[in-house]
Design a protein around this motif. Sequence first.
Motif, PDB file in Angstrom:
ATOM      1  N   CYS A  56       3.550  -1.333 -10.410  1.00  0.00           N
ATOM      2  CA  CYS A  56       3.170  -0.287 -11.372  1.00  0.00           C
ATOM      3  C   CYS A  56       2.669   0.961 -10.656  1.00  0.00           C
ATOM      4  O   CYS A  56       3.033   2.087 -11.016  1.00  0.00           O
ATOM      5  CB  CYS A  56       2.099  -0.805 -12.336  1.00  0.00           C
ATOM      6  N   VAL A  57       1.849   0.765  -9.633  1.00  0.00           N
ATOM      7  CA  VAL A  57       1.299   1.902  -8.879  1.00  0.00           C
ATOM      8  C   VAL A  57       2.411   2.629  -8.126  1.00  0.00           C
ATOM      9  O   VAL A  57       2.437   3.865  -8.082  1.00  0.00           O
ATOM     10  CB  VAL A  57       0.183   1.422  -7.923  1.00  0.00           C
ATOM     11  N   ILE A  58       3.331   1.884  -7.553  1.00  0.00           N
ATOM     12  CA  ILE A  58       4.441   2.512  -6.819  1.00  0.00           C
ATOM     13  C   ILE A  58       5.306   3.338  -7.771  1.00  0.00           C
ATOM     14  O   ILE A  58       5.675   4.478  -7.456  1.00  0.00           O
ATOM     15  CB  ILE A  58       5.263   1.443  -6.070  1.00  0.00           C
ATOM     16  N   VAL A  59       5.627   2.791  -8.927  1.00  0.00           N
ATOM     17  CA  VAL A  59       6.415   3.535  -9.921  1.00  0.00           C
ATOM     18  C   VAL A  59       5.654   4.798 -10.334  1.00  0.00           C
ATOM     19  O   VAL A  59       6.231   5.899 -10.378  1.00  0.00           O
ATOM     20  CB  VAL A  59       6.753   2.652 -11.143  1.00  0.00           C
ATOM     21  N   ALA A  95       2.131  12.729   0.991  1.00  0.00           N
ATOM     22  CA  ALA A  95       2.210  11.737   2.065  1.00  0.00           C
ATOM     23  C   ALA A  95       0.864  11.039   2.269  1.00  0.00           C
ATOM     24  O   ALA A  95       0.806   9.814   2.434  1.00  0.00           O
ATOM     25  CB  ALA A  95       2.675  12.394   3.361  1.00  0.00           C
ATOM     26  N   MET A  96      -0.214  11.787   2.263  1.00  0.00           N
ATOM     27  CA  MET A  96      -1.535  11.183   2.473  1.00  0.00           C
ATOM     28  C   MET A  96      -1.936  10.290   1.297  1.00  0.00           C
ATOM     29  O   MET A  96      -2.602   9.265   1.495  1.00  0.00           O
ATOM     30  CB  MET A  96      -2.600  12.254   2.717  1.00  0.00           C
ATOM     31  N   GLU A  97      -1.538  10.660   0.090  1.00  0.00           N
ATOM     32  CA  GLU A  97      -1.802   9.795  -1.064  1.00  0.00           C
ATOM     33  C   GLU A  97      -1.031   8.480  -0.930  1.00  0.00           C
ATOM     34  O   GLU A  97      -1.563   7.409  -1.230  1.00  0.00           O
ATOM     35  CB  GLU A  97      -1.453  10.512  -2.368  1.00  0.00           C
ATOM     36  N   PHE A 121       5.822   7.489  -7.680  1.00  0.00           N
ATOM     37  CA  PHE A 121       7.068   8.267  -7.688  1.00  0.00           C
ATOM     38  C   PHE A 121       7.103   9.234  -8.874  1.00  0.00           C
ATOM     39  O   PHE A 121       7.550  10.373  -8.740  1.00  0.00           O
ATOM     40  CB  PHE A 121       8.292   7.346  -7.692  1.00  0.00           C
ATOM     41  N   CYS A 122       6.614   8.784 -10.012  1.00  0.00           N
ATOM     42  CA  CYS A 122       6.612   9.652 -11.200  1.00  0.00           C
ATOM     43  C   CYS A 122       5.721  10.873 -11.005  1.00  0.00           C
ATOM     44  O   CYS A 122       6.057  11.966 -11.461  1.00  0.00           O
ATOM     45  CB  CYS A 122       6.152   8.865 -12.431  1.00  0.00           C
ATOM     46  N   PHE A 123       4.593  10.689 -10.344  1.00  0.00           N
ATOM     47  CA  PHE A 123       3.651  11.789 -10.143  1.00  0.00           C
ATOM     48  C   PHE A 123       3.892  12.554  -8.845  1.00  0.00           C
ATOM     49  O   PHE A 123       3.203  13.547  -8.584  1.00  0.00           O
ATOM     50  CB  PHE A 123       2.206  11.278 -10.168  1.00  0.00           C
ATOM     51  N   GLY A 124       4.820  12.115  -8.032  1.00  0.00           N
ATOM     52  CA  GLY A 124       5.139  12.832  -6.797  1.00  0.00           C
ATOM     53  C   GLY A 124       3.966  12.881  -5.818  1.00  0.00           C
ATOM     54  O   GLY A 124       3.518  13.965  -5.432  1.00  0.00           O
ATOM     55  N   ILE A 178      -6.819   8.958  -7.007  1.00  0.00           N
ATOM     56  CA  ILE A 178      -5.527   9.634  -6.843  1.00  0.00           C
ATOM     57  C   ILE A 178      -4.904   9.992  -8.188  1.00  0.00           C
ATOM     58  O   ILE A 178      -4.421  11.117  -8.375  1.00  0.00           O
ATOM     59  CB  ILE A 178      -4.566   8.760  -6.005  1.00  0.00           C
ATOM     60  N   PHE A 179      -4.923   9.070  -9.133  1.00  0.00           N
ATOM     61  CA  PHE A 179      -4.166   9.272 -10.367  1.00  0.00           C
ATOM     62  C   PHE A 179      -4.915   9.994 -11.482  1.00  0.00           C
ATOM     63  O   PHE A 179      -4.276  10.690 -12.281  1.00  0.00           O
ATOM     64  CB  PHE A 179      -3.617   7.939 -10.879  1.00  0.00           C
TER      65      PHE A 179
END
Length: 125
Positions: A41-44, A53-55, A47-50, A116-117
């Motif tokens: 879920c976090v990986i998806v 690299a550090m994130e 990608f959705c939030f772009g 992050i999110f």
Amino acid sequence: MSKKKFSFKRRIRSFGFAFRGIGKLIKEEHNAWIHCFAALCVIVAGFCFGLSAMEWVAIVFAIGSVLAAEAFNTAIEALCDFASPAYQEAIKHTKDLAAGAVLIVAIAAAVVGLLIFIPKIMALC
């Protein structure tokens, strides 16, 4: 200490054992399924939030830490169960500490995810 000489063949074989352990963790441990689902879920979402690299570095370390902690916990529980099939307060204490360690790492990973999110979600509002 082992007196065996270095061997690439043995090193490659040891990677096979490690990958087998990862496979057993993911295939057989229900808590690892939960961690893997959360990671997916976090990986998806990443990608959705772009994510930057550090994130991504923070996310990868968080996911890896949780899965490694779960593997250590599973190994400790298996060793405890083998060493003392009968109930022992010291074994219970050991297993509780190992489970607590997983929880600490999982909470830290969740905080990383929130840091992050949340700003990215708030920016959408």
